[in-house]
Design an enzyme around this catalytic site. Sequence first.
Site, PDB file in Angstrom:
ATOM      1  N   ASP A 177      -7.250  -4.036  -5.112  1.00 33.55           N
ATOM      2  CA  ASP A 177      -6.812  -2.760  -4.540  1.00 33.55           C
ATOM      3  C   ASP A 177      -5.403  -2.374  -5.003  1.00 33.55           C
ATOM      4  OD1 ASP A 177      -8.439  -4.542  -2.947  1.00 33.55           O
ATOM      5  OD2 ASP A 177      -8.451  -3.081  -1.316  1.00 33.55           O
TER       6      ASP A 177
ATOM      7  N   ASP B 249       0.798  -1.226   0.000  1.00 35.81           N
ATOM      8  CA  ASP B 249       0.000   0.000   0.000  1.00 35.81           C
ATOM      9  C   ASP B 249       0.831   1.276   0.000  1.00 35.81           C
ATOM     10  OD1 ASP B 249      -2.691  -0.895  -0.137  1.00 35.81           O
ATOM     11  OD2 ASP B 249      -2.524  -1.628   1.914  1.00 35.81           O
TER      12      ASP B 249
END
Length: 398
Positions: free
Chosen positions: A176, A112
């Site tokens: 994601d 991330d």
Amino acid sequence: MRKSTPFYLVLLFVIYSCGKSNVSIDTKIYETLELSSKQYKFMSQNLPKGRYPKTFENNALETSGSGWWCSGFYPGILLYLDEINENKTFQSEIERVLNDLKVEQYNTSTHDLGFMMFCSFGNAQRLNPNPKYEQILMNSAKSLITRYDKNVKCIRSWDSAPWNKADENDLVVIIDNMMNLELLFWATKHSGDSLYYDIAVEHANKTMKNHFRDDFSSYHEVIYDESTGEVKEQITNQGAADNSSWARGQSWGLYGFTVMYRETKNPKYLKQAEQIANYILNHPNLPLDMVPYWDFNAPNIPNELRDSSAASINASALFELSTFFTGEKQKQFYKAATKILNSLLTPQYLVQDESQGGFLLKHGLGNMPNKTEIDVPLTYGDYYFIEAMVRYKKLKNI
């Protein structure tokens, strides 16, 4: 006996109500960006040092440390707000937070880093180019590609664990992760080293092949055999079922492949983004206000919760996607983005006081199966909501 309201007061109320409903979206955005600055000023004054906002739940602000995947959204929001605010209200707070967040440039334990470092330092570098920001972004990109696997040709999302149904010899990729590739494109443009670009392209190609169904809906999670690169399972972690369409997952795909086209100009990515957009916008379970249920196939529609964060991501992505077309397609995607944004600008979704700790959007949904962050404001919902408003302003030159 209760007295009836005088007719002239009723008439005034009707006129006022009609006037409010007919306020132009330009005016709503201007007022909401002003509100956003006030809300986040309030939040910044109540945020413990070294902490980052996550949500507001049980009448309390929930925060995280810098290592949480959402840490970059708070400084990113402040940077967007200062971009459109001549007073530079948040300059000192931005500097403070970035100084704290920079430690994550060496974090190799997460995929991330795009969310964490590009939404923050990427926006900072865009607005105020600085060699320190450049080095932090390059180190972040170097950390991210340590998670790339040559056999699978993907960046590892989650480390294998029982909760994500992966064995130690598996490699997990979630939709994601498309959102973290923008950092790698920046790294190639900055350094001249094509390695980062090539990894982003390989990851996107593998995702396009194995995450998407024939109707262009997406699985949330794909588990690969790390030694062979073959698909073992296509499942979900945050959606209603393995064969369902988790709403925010569809949004990540839409936004991610729009970025892929912007950075490569390869028409296959534009086609992919267009098809994902069509799936979302034409889905029979998409409500009239275009703020989706948390899963397009949730079992109790229409008695299911919405996800305003998915809507804000869609609006921002569709504004950009519209710029890559002309004619009817351009109008279609721009009109859809505007309608979504208009819905989010209503009291049904927009917080208009400090009751939610300074957050902007109500009715976000984090993880329904795991019962976390249910029907609450979310920092990434606010980030993409503000980004969508900024993009609207730039497209209309207002």
